[in-house]
Enzyme design. Sequence first.
Site, short mmCIF file in Angstrom:
data_model
loop_
_atom_site.label_atom_id
_atom_site.label_comp_id
_atom_site.label_asym_id
_atom_site.label_seq_id
_atom_site.Cartn_x
_atom_site.Cartn_y
_atom_site.Cartn_z
N PHE A 58 -3.56 9.07 5.40
CA PHE A 58 -3.36 7.70 5.86
C PHE A 58 -2.00 7.17 5.40
CE2 PHE A 58 -7.94 8.14 5.45
CZ PHE A 58 -8.44 7.50 6.57
N ASP A 59 -1.32 6.48 6.30
CA ASP A 59 -0.24 5.61 5.88
C ASP A 59 -0.88 4.41 5.17
OD1 ASP A 59 2.28 4.26 5.76
OD2 ASP A 59 1.71 3.12 7.53
N LYS A 60 -0.14 3.70 4.36
CA LYS A 60 -0.72 2.56 3.64
C LYS A 60 -0.47 1.25 4.38
CE LYS A 60 1.19 0.96 -0.16
NZ LYS A 60 1.54 -0.42 0.26
N VAL A 79 -3.03 9.35 10.12
CA VAL A 79 -3.28 8.04 10.70
C VAL A 79 -2.17 7.10 10.26
CG1 VAL A 79 -4.93 6.15 10.95
CG2 VAL A 79 -5.75 8.47 10.53
#
Length: 912
Positions: free
Chosen positions: A589-591, A786
Amino acid sequence: MSEQKKSGSRFGSLNIKGLKEAPAGGNAVQRHVHGPGCNHEHSHDPDEVDGKTHVHTAACAHGHDHGHAHAHGEPHVHGASCSHGHDHGHDHHGHAHSQRVIRPPAHRPAEGGGSALQLDLEGTLPGETDDQGRFARLEAALESQHGITDVHLRRDAGHAEVCIHYQPSLVSVSKLVTLAQKTGAQVAARYLHHTWFVRGMDSADAAQVIEHAVSKMKGVLTASVAYASERLVIEYDKEELKLPDVEARVKSLGYGLEVPMAGHACSHHAHGGGLAPLLELPLVVISGVLLAAGFVVEHFALAPQLVATVLWALSMASGGFFAIRGSVQSIAQLRIDIETMMVVAALGAAVLGAWFEGAFLLFLFSAGHALEHRAMEKARRSIEALGQLRPEVARVRRGSEVVEVPVADVKRGERIVVRPGDRVPLDGVILEGKSSLDQAAITGESMPVARKPGDEVFSGTINCEAALEVEVTRLSSESVLARVVDMVAQAEAQKGKRQRFAQRLERTVAPLVMASAVVFPVVLVLTGTPMKEAVLRAVGLLVAASPCALAISTPSAVLSAVASAARGGVLIKGGIYLELLSGIRAIAFDKTGTLTVGRPRLLSTWAAPGVTREELLGTAAGVEALSAHPLAKAVVDGAAASRIAVPAGRDLEAIHGQGIRAKVGDDAVEVGSTALFAGEAIPEEVTAEVARLEAAGQTTMVVRRAGRYLGVLGVADTLRGGARQVVQALKEGGIERTVMLSGDNALVARSIAQQVGLDEAKAPLMPADKVTAVKELGRTHPVAMVGDGVNDAPALAAAAVGVAMGGAGSDAALETADVVLMSDDLAKLPFALELSKRATAVMKQNLVIALGVSAVLVVAAVLGLTRISQAVVLHEGSTLLVVFNGLRLLAFRPKTPASPPQPATGPQPAAG
């Protein structure tokens, strides 16, 4: 900050060396050179903090920086007329590039000696997806060059690459890259793509007939017909082939071609066109009536046997009308398909006097095809229903009047009026009015979403409350809704391994079965079997081994699953990604903007002894109000929410990388990081509070007025509501590893990962570092990435499946990712994974049913254990079974209704 602005600045910094993609259709790939005449925004070295990239441009005149913009030690390069002060590290300004990111070249030793250069396929030959057709021309052209020993396509890096083996002593890397780009541009300019909608196809066999005929035309490199989505896609040489010639060739076969209308899954003529849809069922009914009449005449001896034979012959002609037509076309092309096998089997039975069996075979075969065609049409209609959500006319304001205009005639920049209860006719930006819009058609969100001036609205959404005036930003054919419909309709063309396996097997089985049906009766006769019985058993073998169910087993599942996903707010771009998604075992995941909301909020205010919170926050807001930066806005909004009086500030001075100075009254005020006060004695309690807040993941700002330290402010992003529940659901659904990849500092990243329930956090990472992290994770687990589809584009491309958030508001997300969550709702991710698993399971079931029934029937036919009529019933039954098994996916829905993302409450910071 709008999604478009955010995506523009982040994406702009990732165009490798200015390499721009040519549009599909063949324009050359060119390098863009920035210079005095360049009007668009320039991407310099980005400030990277908290996963956000700020791109400075010539027109950039924004606020200031509190010293957090260089967390990674990246230098900031200003443009010639860059007049801004300093930056908080968040992105703003910019435009969205709706093109795929071109990955940089890579090297490795070649297996046979020398070196190998990998070039991104999309950057070298835009629009190409496989090693056929146009790629073969590129391969031949490059291999003819001095120093190049081999050219081929590689996919082991998670994306398509042109792998060029070369001798370093004979050709340099720079020359090789230039040569590949020049050759790719030449190939792309000469060899083009074209897509048509095909009218009149009543079976998968019709698709094979058209595909075979078109592929034999001079100038056609490849031809592919997708029966489920009714599309013909060709690659062709524009110097040797004219498109009207293709249309004439297909017309000679009895089918029609038309260029698909943007946003329509089906023909804009009567669906399907031609005779098939009109006559299919009537002819089947006539065939059944004649079949039954012949049976009654013979069974009750109501007339001579000749009457029953004539009735059965007429039944064969009626039931086999389209099958006979298709078989004649196939034989004319010297090819054997399923329809040919069925007609030969029926005629063989008739020649031996088994007229009833022959008529019964063609009756059930045509009945099965008619039902199959209607079932597939149901799946197509479910996609077309998306496009029909768009109104046909728009109410356009012209002067003082509002007139109704067809949506196709509305231009960009015109103002349209959307009344309460109306559907929005075109994509645009609200100029006047506030309302709530039901966006379920686009994003799958179950609740209306509040919209105000400056917000985007999308075609097909419903205005729930008040009248709106909207400025049109996209033409009807360019709307998000139109693009979603087009992508879903074309998804079948991106075939997965099971789809390709079924196609290869079908093409191999048909001629083998026909050959076996010729050899088998000869062997039986030689071993003493009577001629009539031997031929009848061969006819039974033809029926038993015909791969009808195999041909339709995967297209029905793919089309239904993709349509179901689109209705749920998830865009899956092809069968290949549907299958890949089902095998995902790790997710990165990107943050910022993915796990977090992406909008900073004031979370902490610490006032020094003897200072009130009102004085601290009021003073800070007075100077921050001079800036339009997101972090400055967070401070101003925090003061407004607390109803604190804010004094007027003036004389703003920005100190890049440190903070700002201004005046409130006659007092000098400084707001910034501790770096702003370097060399000065900062009170111990202030530095302690800064350390505490930063340990909690907050971006800190020290406030000083007239030499007196007032306190510390803590600003941070907040977690998306339900993010932890989504991660938990993913783990329960079979995801073995979850990782966060962030540009933020490691302390903040670990804090957020722990709150969300992720297994690991990797930070700080630049975009290139994220690519490396995804590849490393991919060595042990099939991985999905994502992100927002913009600054994370390289990482999305490096993953087995790239999943973009918020595609409804981002052109780049729609273009870059393999799977798009149309809303900013992470809850769609478990739904997409579960649907992909269901679809893959259905494909496996269908293959087992198709191959299993055929295998049993073949054995029974060879051993003489079944009659022709029994084989026909079981054979056609298995075909209908796989079709309706695939259509079950249309009913798949998320387990729980999606909810719009909400900021988490309480102390859940996510800096930047």
